[in-house]
Design an enzyme around this catalytic site. Sequence first.
Site, PDB file in Angstrom:
ATOM      1  NE  ARG A 233      -1.864  -1.359   3.763  1.00  0.00           N
ATOM      2  CZ  ARG A 233      -1.463  -2.447   4.443  1.00  0.00           C
ATOM      3  NH1 ARG A 233      -0.321  -2.414   5.123  1.00  0.00           N
ATOM      4  NH2 ARG A 233      -2.160  -3.539   4.447  1.00  0.00           N
TER       5      ARG A 233
ATOM      6  CG  ASN B  72      11.132  15.476  12.232  1.00  0.00           C
ATOM      7  OD1 ASN B  72      10.961  16.626  12.637  1.00  0.00           O
ATOM      8  ND2 ASN B  72      10.148  14.739  11.754  1.00  0.00           N
TER       9      ASN B  72
ATOM     10  CB  ILE C   4       5.314   5.441  -0.897  1.00  0.00           C
ATOM     11  CG1 ILE C   4       4.861   6.846  -0.464  1.00  0.00           C
ATOM     12  CG2 ILE C   4       6.549   5.536  -1.795  1.00  0.00           C
ATOM     13  CD1 ILE C   4       5.880   7.590   0.378  1.00  0.00           C
TER      14      ILE C   4
ATOM     15  CG  ASP D 213      10.038  -9.984   9.454  1.00  0.00           C
ATOM     16  OD1 ASP D 213      10.655  -8.967   9.071  1.00  0.00           O
ATOM     17  OD2 ASP D 213       9.960 -10.318  10.650  1.00  0.00           O
TER      18      ASP D 213
ATOM     19  CE1 TYR E 128      11.169   6.524   8.803  1.00  0.00           C
ATOM     20  CE2 TYR E 128      11.633   8.888   8.700  1.00  0.00           C
ATOM     21  CZ  TYR E 128      11.118   7.735   8.127  1.00  0.00           C
ATOM     22  OH  TYR E 128      10.556   7.786   6.882  1.00  0.00           O
TER      23      TYR E 128
ATOM     24  CB  THR F  38       0.708   8.327   2.923  1.00  0.00           C
ATOM     25  OG1 THR F  38       1.274   8.729   4.187  1.00  0.00           O
ATOM     26  CG2 THR F  38       1.729   8.542   1.814  1.00  0.00           C
TER      27      THR F  38
ATOM     28  CB  ALA G 212      14.685  12.003  27.242  1.00  0.00           C
TER      29      ALA G 212
END
Length: 450
Positions: free
Chosen positions: A223, A350, A225, A267, A356, A391, A301
């Site tokens: 699904r 970010n 992108i 997976d 990430y 999305t 943290a």
Amino acid sequence: MSDRYIDFVNSDIGRRLVGAVGLPSPARLERWQPGRLRPVEGALLLGGGALASTVAGFANKLTSEVYVQGVSESPLPAWTAGLGPKLKALVFDASGLADPAELKALREFFQPLMKSLARSAHIVILGRAPQTLSDPQAHITQRALEGFSRSLAKELRNGGTAQLLYVDPAAEDQLEGALRFFLSPKSAFISGQVLHLGACGDQVQDWTRPLAGRKALVTGAARGIGAAIAETLARDGAELLLVDVPQAEGDLHALAARLGGRALGLDICATDAAQRLIEALPEGVDIVVHNAGITRDKTLANMTPEYWDAVLAVNLQAPQQLTQRLLESGTLGDAARVILLSSTSGLAGNRGQANYAASKAGLVGLAQAWAARLAERGGSINAVAPGFIETHMTAKMPFALREAGRRLSSLGQGGQPQDVAEAVAWLAQPGSGAVNGQALRVCGQSFLGA
């Protein structure tokens, strides 16, 4: 998800209101539609040095309307500001500029035509990679093109974009493929980018199906992108093996059936994942798209070991390990194209996404580290870094964050999954081996990061 602000400002009453109060008015972007025959539908203007003549040799394949600026010895018709048609595409060759004083040619070419651009106009500036030049003055001058092109991109209105392509002399035969992409609606959400084109011996044989006969593997394809990438690769002629987690097999098999491909529930972090992929690809694979990825957001943290490990394993370690096994087993063919789905978060960072961002920055490092290794076999490896894309995941973001993500770019809106898919499909083409070890942002020239 619909962007209601875009809908409003492009309505009759919306245009009047935002004009009166000075609100931003992002244009509805023109995107590639099925059945379109030419990359450019409108006037293409050429200018600058000798590479403009090279482009003129195939420009009639791009559009039926090709012009040069002012009076020249070219057989092409001259375009004059205020008299010629609105310009849909522009190519300016700055590769011959070798002294900072010569940079005035940029102002002289672009200033008269800035008010003559059509909606969703696309501009490409051509140069020579500074690091390849021995003359310090030429190096300085060519490096200056980056600041100019990025600033120009931020001044464009009505969905216009601008890119800078540094073209090696040995890569001039790949200009057509690059311009077919960057002058067309396929690059609608890409702007302010700088890429280096190097030598590549492969050529596209059929521009209507540039991936015909090529076998492609796409992870995370069920699904979003991933599905858009699969659809676009299939449109361009690729044979597909689509991979996603077993929990998504229903959607995955439905998509594969619709596209005439095969599906594999897997997976990618499993210990036998590489072997299962090798067995599923007995005839090898030409295109590998590592799209699968997850987020587990927490400030550092509060970051748990489980959140950290899961994101690094799926987003970075699995693509590295699977690509290595496919390469070592001979499954990854010569002249292969490997595309890694990074993120602008990996380039700019970010808050709350240290895991990430690290994983996505690592993918850019993977492309850089393995570029020479793939090039030895005629292959390439690159990263695509999406910005804010509309999305199901971004639709769940808090309203303020979602609006900030949409508006903090030169194009003033979010992208579509198709925008990312078009970039991946271009990098998957045979001739796109001219781009290797680089990161291409699909972010509307986001204000976040470099």
